[in-house]
Design a protein around this motif. Structure first.
Motif, PDB file in Angstrom:
ATOM      1  N   HIS A 157       8.583  28.708  -8.342  1.00  0.00           N
ATOM      2  CA  HIS A 157       9.967  29.007  -8.707  1.00  0.00           C
ATOM      3  C   HIS A 157      10.878  29.166  -7.500  1.00  0.00           C
ATOM      4  CE1 HIS A 157       8.297  30.792 -12.724  1.00  0.00           C
ATOM      5  NE2 HIS A 157       8.341  29.478 -12.734  1.00  0.00           N
ATOM      6  N   LYS A 187      10.748  27.233  -4.739  1.00  0.00           N
ATOM      7  CA  LYS A 187      10.758  26.038  -3.904  1.00  0.00           C
ATOM      8  C   LYS A 187      12.170  25.757  -3.393  1.00  0.00           C
ATOM      9  CE  LYS A 187       8.975  23.134  -6.786  1.00  0.00           C
ATOM     10  NZ  LYS A 187       8.412  21.888  -7.354  1.00  0.00           N
ATOM     11  N   VAL A 188      12.238  25.251  -2.179  1.00  0.00           N
ATOM     12  CA  VAL A 188      13.526  24.947  -1.561  1.00  0.00           C
ATOM     13  C   VAL A 188      14.044  23.627  -2.129  1.00  0.00           C
ATOM     14  CG1 VAL A 188      14.724  24.535   0.618  1.00  0.00           C
ATOM     15  CG2 VAL A 188      12.824  26.169   0.517  1.00  0.00           C
ATOM     16  N   SER A 189      15.292  23.612  -2.513  1.00  0.00           N
ATOM     17  CA  SER A 189      15.876  22.403  -3.079  1.00  0.00           C
ATOM     18  C   SER A 189      16.213  21.418  -1.963  1.00  0.00           C
ATOM     19  CB  SER A 189      17.143  22.741  -3.868  1.00  0.00           C
ATOM     20  OG  SER A 189      18.130  23.295  -3.009  1.00  0.00           O
ATOM     21  N   MET A 190      16.235  20.142  -2.313  1.00  0.00           N
ATOM     22  CA  MET A 190      16.569  19.122  -1.340  1.00  0.00           C
ATOM     23  C   MET A 190      18.029  19.217  -0.921  1.00  0.00           C
ATOM     24  SD  MET A 190      15.539  16.801   0.598  1.00  0.00           S
ATOM     25  CE  MET A 190      13.866  16.842  -0.029  1.00  0.00           C
ATOM     26  N   ALA A 191      18.889  19.701  -1.797  1.00  0.00           N
ATOM     27  CA  ALA A 191      20.294  19.879  -1.427  1.00  0.00           C
ATOM     28  C   ALA A 191      20.433  20.893  -0.295  1.00  0.00           C
ATOM     29  CB  ALA A 191      21.099  20.328  -2.653  1.00  0.00           C
ATOM     30  N   TRP A 192      19.616  21.940  -0.335  1.00  0.00           N
ATOM     31  CA  TRP A 192      19.655  22.938   0.734  1.00  0.00           C
ATOM     32  C   TRP A 192      19.156  22.345   2.046  1.00  0.00           C
ATOM     33  CZ3 TRP A 192      15.999  25.516   3.790  1.00  0.00           C
ATOM     34  CH2 TRP A 192      16.463  26.659   4.457  1.00  0.00           C
ATOM     35  N   GLY A 223       7.811  19.128  -3.546  1.00  0.00           N
ATOM     36  CA  GLY A 223       8.821  20.106  -3.175  1.00  0.00           C
ATOM     37  C   GLY A 223       8.517  20.769  -1.839  1.00  0.00           C
ATOM     38  N   HIS A 257       8.628  27.681  -0.231  1.00  0.00           N
ATOM     39  CA  HIS A 257       9.520  28.747   0.195  1.00  0.00           C
ATOM     40  C   HIS A 257       9.142  29.299   1.562  1.00  0.00           C
ATOM     41  CE1 HIS A 257      11.021  32.972   0.286  1.00  0.00           C
ATOM     42  NE2 HIS A 257      12.081  32.421  -0.259  1.00  0.00           N
TER      43      HIS A 257
END
Length: 444
Positions: free
Chosen positions: A182, A184-189, A215, A218
């Motif tokens: 839950h 996980k770092v988003s690709m947008a970030w 993904g 974190h």
């Protein structure tokens, strides 16, 4: 000769034959018990319900033939403790009888589920089997209930202890995995950080080990948030053990790029069979980098294809039976006229950019070739600068407002089992001089 002397003489004559038969029977029963215990522990490990222990596979042909040294020592200690503690064969017999009857009941219930869910038998047949089995087994069970205070409590206590261990470990493991999934770092970030990820990129390659096959974990955001620098090349490594004997070398590593090329971030999934040994880090690094360089070459080849050639490169490369890529003295050649690039969703046949007598070299081809050379040189320089293995260490803690039994299960039992079980650095054979542990605390 009196009757007593005759009976004593007959007892002496049959003592040693009975002793030999009883010893052989005990050996057979002990081997069956040990083998069954090893199999149960192995299944519990596969479902994440038992702490990590060393499993030795003793057969190249059969998956079930295993040996677990830690469990073998535990069985020996329990056997000595029961024998020395009771000193009475009747109490040991009561303990054994209780365990056997409970195993019979559990087997009947499991057999009922198999008949209903797997074999899909008629409910009348299932009911008839269950009733007839329970009539006999409940009779024995009612008899052993009167023997619980006379030694029958031992298997119940042992079963309760293992149940607590398995429940606490499974609960903590599930919560930790849910946290990693839950968070996980988003690709947008990642894209918002810029080409240098908003940090100083120091020379070297960082191998970030994670249990996630997709993904960005974190632990990476936690790492770059608290440290002002990150390696020039970052590879997220996910090691998976498959229920097969061995995984071929050409199918062991699956490589994928994360983000644009300027980020120099990759994902590598390493797959091992149950008999494959995870070698020392030098051997592992060599194979990983060979597949990483192969992926870069393949990617640049596909980018250099003409517009009429259809290709897709979102997943990992695979090789066909003939072998489509061969590397001779650092040069890339083709072993067949086409190659395949596979993804999670589809497999698309791609025509090779090197075919026939086509001697025309396009500008896009020259640019892709130059980009390949530049990135290969960059990767080699980073590799020469040093490789660091980064392991995530997520610590699970109970919240302050949690109930007392939850605090005991998480803060004491699960924490103790985490310290006692095998560490990931030992499983991956990572040397301490190149190991970096990144810890974080997660409250449940």
């Amino acid at each position: 000769m009196s009757l007593t002397d005759r009976l004593f003489g007959n007892a002496e004559s049959i003592y040693w034959p009975v002793f030999v038969v009883a010893t052989l029977a005990a050996i057979v029963a002990s081997q069956a018990t040990i083998t069954a215990t090893f199999s149960i522990i192995k299944q519990a490990l596969a479902h994440g319900c038992f702490p990590r222990v060393k499993v030795v596979h003793t057969s190249k042909k059969f998956l079930g033939q295993i040996y677990i040294p830690d469990i073998n020592w535990i069985l020996m200690i329990l056997c000595i403790a029961v024998t020395a503690g009771f000193r009475n064969q009747s109490q040991i017999g009561n303990a054994y009888g209780t365990a056997v009857v409970i195993v019979m009941l559990v087997t009947t219930f499991l057999m009922t589920l198999i008949m209903l869910l797997v074999w899909r038998c008629h409910w009348v047949l299932v009911l008839l089997f269950t009733v007839l089995s329970l009539v006999v087994e409940c009779t024995y069970f009612s008899a052993v209930l009167f023997k619980v205070d006379q030694g029958g409590w031992v298997p119940l206590v042992i079963a309760a202890a293992f149940f607590i261990i398995m429940y606490a470990w499974h609960y903590g493991t599930v919560k930790r995995y849910e946290f990693e999934m839950h968070s996980k770092v988003s690709m947008a970030w990642i894209l918002g950080l810029g080409p240098s990820l908003g940090l100083v990129r120091v020379p070297g390659i960082g191998l970030v080990y994670t249990e996630l096959a997709s993904g960005v974990p974190h632990i990476f955001s936690h790492f770059i948030t608290n440290l002002p620098a990150v390696h020039s090349v970052v590879v997220f490594v996910c090691v998976k053990y498959l229920p097969v004997y061995t995984v071929p070398e050409d199918e062991r590593f699956l490589v994928k790029r994360i983000g644009p090329k300027s980020f120099h971030m990759f994902r590598c999934v390493a797959r091992y069979g149950y008999k494959d040994l995870h070698k020392r880090d030098e051997e592992f690094e060599r194979k990983l980098f060979d597949n990483l360089f192969l992926f870069v070459r393949l990617e640049n080849m596909m980018e250099g294809c003409s517009d009429s050639d259809e290709y897709s490169l979102y997943g990992q490369q695979t090789q066909n039976s003939a072998g489509f890529l061969l590397r001779n003295n650092g040069n890339l050649t083709t072993g067949s006229s086409n190659f395949t690039c596979s993804t999670v969703d589809s497999i698309i046949r791609v025509e090779s950019p090197i075919q026939g007598n086509n001697n025309t070299v396009t500008s896009s081809g020259r640019e892709s070739s130059q980009a390949e050379v530049d990135e290969m040189e960059f990767l080699n320089c980073c590799r020469d600068a040093g490789v660091v293995h980064i392991l995530g260490n997520t610590v699970v803690r109970a919240r302050r407002d949690s109930r007392f039994y939850k605090k005991i299960a998480i803060d004491y039992i699960y924490a103790f089992l985490r310290k006692m079980c095998r560490e990931n650095s030992v499983i991956f054979n990572i040397p301490h001089e190149s190991l970096l542990n990144v810890g974080q605390i997660f409250y449940v």
